[in-house]
Design a protein around this motif. Structure first.
Motif, short mmCIF file in Angstrom:
data_model
loop_
_atom_site.label_atom_id
_atom_site.label_comp_id
_atom_site.label_asym_id
_atom_site.label_seq_id
_atom_site.Cartn_x
_atom_site.Cartn_y
_atom_site.Cartn_z
N ILE A 133 -5.23 -7.48 -4.04
CA ILE A 133 -5.82 -6.36 -4.79
C ILE A 133 -7.06 -5.82 -4.10
CG2 ILE A 133 -6.93 -5.75 -6.99
CD1 ILE A 133 -5.05 -7.63 -8.40
N ASP A 134 -7.94 -6.70 -3.62
CA ASP A 134 -9.19 -6.24 -2.97
C ASP A 134 -8.90 -5.38 -1.75
OD1 ASP A 134 -10.90 -7.47 -4.77
OD2 ASP A 134 -10.72 -9.40 -3.75
N SER B 101 -7.18 -1.93 -2.76
CA SER B 101 -8.12 -1.04 -3.45
C SER B 101 -9.10 -0.40 -2.47
CB SER B 101 -8.87 -1.83 -4.52
OG SER B 101 -9.88 -1.06 -5.09
N SER B 102 -9.57 -1.15 -1.52
CA SER B 102 -10.55 -0.60 -0.57
C SER B 102 -9.92 0.42 0.38
CB SER B 102 -11.19 -1.74 0.23
OG SER B 102 -10.19 -2.46 0.94
N CYS C 121 -12.20 -3.78 -9.02
CA CYS C 121 -12.15 -3.49 -7.58
C CYS C 121 -12.27 -1.99 -7.32
CB CYS C 121 -10.86 -4.03 -6.99
SG CYS C 121 -10.77 -5.83 -6.92
N LEU C 122 -11.59 -1.17 -8.10
CA LEU C 122 -11.68 0.28 -7.90
C LEU C 122 -13.08 0.79 -8.15
CD1 LEU C 122 -8.33 1.43 -9.59
CD2 LEU C 122 -8.88 1.52 -7.16
N ALA D 86 -7.38 6.71 -5.89
CA ALA D 86 -8.11 5.74 -6.71
C ALA D 86 -8.33 6.28 -8.12
CB ALA D 86 -9.45 5.41 -6.05
N SER E 250 0.84 -1.21 0.00
CA SER E 250 0.00 0.00 0.00
C SER E 250 0.86 1.25 0.00
CB SER E 250 -0.93 0.00 1.21
OG SER E 250 -1.84 -1.06 1.15
N LEU F 242 -6.79 4.63 -11.54
CA LEU F 242 -7.62 4.20 -12.66
C LEU F 242 -7.16 4.85 -13.97
CD1 LEU F 242 -10.09 2.41 -13.21
CD2 LEU F 242 -11.51 4.47 -13.07
N TRP G 38 -7.99 -5.07 -11.11
CA TRP G 38 -7.79 -3.77 -10.46
C TRP G 38 -8.92 -2.80 -10.81
CZ3 TRP G 38 -5.04 -1.97 -6.64
CH2 TRP G 38 -3.85 -2.59 -6.28
N ASP H 108 -15.40 -0.64 -5.22
CA ASP H 108 -15.15 -0.11 -3.87
C ASP H 108 -15.49 1.37 -3.77
OD1 ASP H 108 -14.30 -2.60 -3.10
OD2 ASP H 108 -12.18 -2.18 -3.51
N HIS H 109 -15.19 2.14 -4.81
CA HIS H 109 -15.34 3.60 -4.70
C HIS H 109 -16.58 4.12 -5.43
CE1 HIS H 109 -11.32 4.08 -2.93
NE2 HIS H 109 -10.97 3.08 -3.74
#
Length: 947
Positions: free
Chosen positions: A811-812, A815-816, A849-850, A823, A784, A827, A846, A853-854
């Motif tokens: 990755i999960d 990303s969170s 997940c982005l 983020a 991270s 992307l 990726w 999550d967002h």
């Protein structure tokens, strides 16, 4: 928003004039497109235009045998020596007059340039010659009494064939050789189009403009011609000194050409006499150098069947295969095999004259170009297939439109054609010919499955992008010349505004029928646009009646709101948020209106930013001419903060909407072959009789080409003659991704993209964030922290390195834990990496997940970032789709082979069984015959015994 846009590519212009040449590997072809050069990579199916340019159109290009140096000469005789390694100009040279042709020697040591009736041989710079001073003149001589039109080097690079317009061909030597003097070949009644040496020989083939081919045989081989020893003769000690004096050091040193030529001939005669003196006891004399005509053939008979006045316009010859290609003014070309002159193939590609022809190194591909229609094709003559067939618009582009993902560009031109271009490789992949008049507007649907175009022929047509067909044609109750077209957000409604009838027509895309006729304007409708907001059905139209009208098409089609603009409306554009509309008027101003309140919230005075310019035929000054200029095309950036504007000028401007200031100005061209670039009329053309630019200039051979345009003509010329088009920008569009923008200009379709050079643009950078510390975190498995530090440094290579070292299972979680701003930046980088990376599943994980999550409730991800991701996914999908289809069909073929072999073996087994049965039957019959004969013999013996 960044504004470091640089010229990226040129689409829509395939070939303008001059000759084309193949690279040494034979996989690419270099074509002059105006004052730029485009390289078409035929192996990788990609076209790239070099960023360098000249002040005038290129008409002569020559490439060195190793492909490292390119000599490009424009119409005014200004030569550029270009390094193909760095794609930069390393030297310039002025020949003062137009250059007819140029050619590098096969060994790469020299290159020859011809202008008027003179030929200059320069030493080529580089490691081969050890000379790094460019354009070092080594020798100069005269071709004939008229202009030189062709240069051809022998295989050993020691001799040069110089063909002239007076029908003669001169064989010249780079140095001085025994038994050799300059030799003149005649026998032609028309201008020479090409002359060609045979491989490893001095035999020559000459071709005339009337199709006459002469085959010449030389009395000596190249090995028989040896350089003269200037030190050997003792009787003439000043011969070498005279030779050195006879050779000029530079082109400008040639003052008295006749005297220099006479001096060179006298020197050559003295050297000939000295070298011919034989030593005592040696009676062997050298053989004389001469040529003998073996045959004369007329090759224009087939072409004259099509047209009586057909003549040869281009030719090329491959020495190894001995294949001669002859192209005619009728658009047909023929392949002949020498020396028997047997015609192998003939083909007609266009109704216009073919102006250039070239073979690749192996002799498999032939490049043919037609300057009249901008057509360039590469043809494989053995398999009779097209390797490349490209043609731009034969006249100006009027309108362009980006696809929603920014992958394609649709263009409409004055030639009534709609073309689709791939932005990635620069090639046109489909052309629609259904319209019968000039295209005035074009628009992509938001689904990327179709596009619509309007024309002056009174129709609006919808095209299917997947099946490449015209599936809808919209017409009006009475004939109308449509000037603009628009699609709503859902793609259900199509609107078009009239130019001669001041009404707006509304059709249904599904039903294909006319829904409504909106009237209210009192002048031609110049521009219409639907709101890009999915929840809004508003439509805005601008007209020459100095008003814009806001319509609600679904709720109450007849009601509208009118806003006065105090001047004629030339174009308008919606803000991507759907709340504002920008309107350009004839007084040079850009006004910003709020859609709901109908109030003006901003104004930009852009007349002075357009730049002044005066045409050669103008009778007013550039300052006075500026008063009539205005922007004719507008487009918003993807984020809605900036406006891109272009018009009747060489400048394209980017404005900040809120601040109403000019952010950057782009000069689209410096090509003085176009009109309207200079602020002052050239005083050399002003005489006591008036402006000499208005006097017709005619050429002798082509029947008289006129260099001025007809009075009152703004687009094209309406006549089959040459003219200098005036520089202007017809349409500008921002890419939906925000990474590039396109402009349809007189030069072609120019693509400007963000500079991808070394630019350090960090984000929230602190002292402890360095590449070293980022890699240290990776080694410690602090993924991270390493990812955040890489995003702060904003180095694409480092971000890719960090991403690909993060385990798939992490990755999960990572990303969170990212914040919204990181983020969004991550992307952006993923959308760029997806285009070239082989790790498709890893980066898709990726992206998923982005996005999961967002989300995008708080506008975490900008619209242009999502569009860029969509574009990358579309490209990756198409690439994988082609690959999978290829693999699928290949596997089908492989799986079907055992079945075919089993069938063939079964049939063979049946045939063998039948053969065995036949053999057995034959044996049985033979045995039966044998038994019968034995029985008969036994009966005979028994009969004899009984007797």
């Amino acid at each position: 928003m960044k504004f470091s846009y640089k010229f990226s590519n040129l689409l829509g212009t395939i070939y303008r004039k001059g000759n084309v040449t193949f690279t040494p590997d034979g996989n690419s072809i270099i074509s002059p497109v105006g004052n730029k050069l485009t390289i078409y990579d035929l192996k990788n199916n990609k076209a790239q235009t070099l960023s360098l340019e000249s002040k005038f159109n290129y008409n002569v290009v020559a490439l060195s045998p190793d492909g490292a140096l390119l000599l490009a000469v424009n119409e005014q005789g200004e030569a550029q020596l270009i390094s193909m390694v760095s794609c930069t100009v390393i030297h310039r040279h002025k020949f003062q007059k137009e250059v007819q042709c140029a050619q590098f020697s096969p060994d790469g040591r020299h290159f020859a340039v011809a202008k008027d009736n003179s030929v200059f041989i320069f030493r080529s710079p580089g490691e081969i010659t050890g000379e790094y001073n460019p354009f070092v003149l080594e020798r100069h001589f005269y071709g004939a009494y008229d202009d030189v039109v062709w240069l051809e080097w022998s295989s050993d690079s020691r001799f040069l064939a110089v063909a002239s317009r007076d029908g003669s061909t001169k064989i010249c030597g780079v140095g001085y050789y025994n038994n050799f003097r300059t030799y003149m070949l005649g026998g032609h009644t028309d201008s020479i189009v090409g002359c060609f040496f045979e491989k490893e020989s001095m035999h020559v083939n000459t071709l005339g403009r009337n199709g006459q081919l002469n085959i010449w045989e030389c009395s000596l081989e190249p090995s028989d011609l040896t350089p003269k020893d200037f030190k050997k003769p003792s009787e003439e000690p000043n011969v070498k000194k005279q030779k050195e004096e006879s050779e000029p050091d530079s082109e400008d040193d040639i003052d008295n050409q006749d005297a220099i030529e006479r001096k060179e001939s006298d020197t050559a005669e003295k050297l000939e006499l000295v070298s011919s003196d034989q030593e005592p006891g040696n009676s062997k004399k050298p053989h004389p150098f001469s040529y003998r005509k073996l045959g004369r053939h007329f090759l224009a008979i087939e072409a004259k069947k099509e047209s009586y006045d057909a003549h040869v316009t281009a030719a090329t010859y491959h020495k190894k295969t001995r294949i001669l290609v002859i192209a005619f003014s009728t658009g047909s070309f023929f392949l002949y095999e020498l020396p028997d002159v047997n015609m192998i193939h003939s083909l007609s590609i266009a109704g216009h004259a073919i102006t250039t022809a070239a073979f690749n190194a192996t002799g498999d591909w032939i490049a043919l170009g037609a300057a009249g229609i901008g057509h360039l094709l590469v043809w494989e003559w053995q398999s009779e297939q097209y390797i490349m067939k490209q043609q731009g618009h034969s006249s100006e582009m009027n309108c362009i439109s980006y696809s929603p993902d920014g992958q394609y560009i649709a263009t409409g031109g004055e030639d009534a054609k709609v073309k689709l271009w791939n932005v990635t490789n620069g090639f046109c992949f489909v052309t629609f010919h259904e319209h019968s008049s000039s295209i005035t507007g074009i628009e992509f649907g938001n689904s990327k499955k179709f596009l619509v175009s309007c024309s002056l022929d009174g129709t609006v047509r919808a095209y299917d992008i997947i099946r490449y067909r015209n599936f809808r044609t919209f017409t009006s109750p009475r004939p109308v010349q449509f000037a603009c077209v628009a699609l709503d957000y859902s793609g259900e409604l199509v609107a078009a505004g009239g130019q001669d009838v001041f009404e707006i027509y509304l059709w249904s895309m599904k039903l294909g029928r006319l829904l409504e006729i909106l009237s209210g304007h009192e002048g031609p409708v110049s521009s219409i646009a639907f709101s890009p907001n999915p929840t809004s059905t508003a439509m805005v139209s601008g007209s020459w009646d100095k008003t814009i009208k806001i319509w609600n098409c679904l709720e109450s089609s007849g009601d509208h709101e009118t806003i006065d603009t105090l001047s004629d409306v030339t174009c308008l554009a919606f803000n991507p948020n759907g709340e504002e509309v920008a309107v350009s008027t004839l007084n040079g101003n850009i006004s910003i209106f709020h859609l709901k309140t109908s109030q003006q919230i901003g104004s930009i005075e852009g007349k002075n930013d357009l730049g002044s310019g005066v045409s050669e035929v103008d009778m007013v000054t550039a300052k006075k001419n500026l008063e009539g200029k205005a922007f004719t095309s507008l487009t918003y950036s993807a984020d809605g903060q900036c406006l891109l504007a272009g018009g009747k000028s060489k400048n394209v401007c980017i404005y900040h909407v809120r601040e109403a200031i000019l952010l950057k100005k782009f000069e689209i061209t410096q090509n003085h072959s176009f009109d309207g670039l200079d602020d002052y009329i050239n005083r050399r053309n002003i005489t006591e009789f008036g402006n000499m630019a208005l006097v017709e200039e005619r050429e002798q051979l082509e029947g008289g080409n006129v260099a001025i345009r007809l009075p009152g003509v703004l687009k094209g010329d309406m006549a089959s003659r040459n003219f200098k088009p005036e520089v202007r920008v017809f349409s500008v569009r921002f890419s939906p991704t925000g990474q590039s923008w396109a402009a349809a200009t007189t030069e072609g379709l120019l693509i400007y993209s963000l500079d991808k050079g070394v630019v350090f643009d960090p984000f929230n950078l602190s002292l402890e964030v360095t590449p070293k510390s980022t890699r240290e975190c990776l080694r410690n498995e602090e993924f991270s922290n390493a990812l955040i530090m890489a995003l702060k440094l904003n180095e694409p290579v480092l971000i890719q390195e960090v991403l690909e070292k993060i385990p798939f299972k992490e990755i999960d979680l990572i990303s969170s834990n990212l914040s919204h701003e990181y983020a969004h930046r991550l992307l952006q980088n993923i959308s760029k990496l997806l285009q070239s990376t082989p790790h498709a599943e890893f980066y898709l994980k990726w992206a998923c997940c982005l996005l999961t999550d967002h989300g995008n409730k708080d506008n975490v991800f900008q619209h242009q970032t999502l569009l860029s991701l969509h574009e990358s996914l579309s490209k990756k999908y198409e690439m994988l789709n082609r690959m999978c289809d290829f693999n699928k069909y290949t596997l089908k073929v492989i799986l079907s082979l055992p079945k075919k072999e089993a069938k063939s073996s079964a049939t063979n087994g049946n045939h063998e069984a039948e053969d065995e049965n036949e053999e057995n039957l034959v044996l049985v019959r033979n045995n039966e015959n044998g038994n019968e004969s034995s029985d008969e013999s036994m009966n005979d013996s028994n009969a004899s015994d009984s007797d």
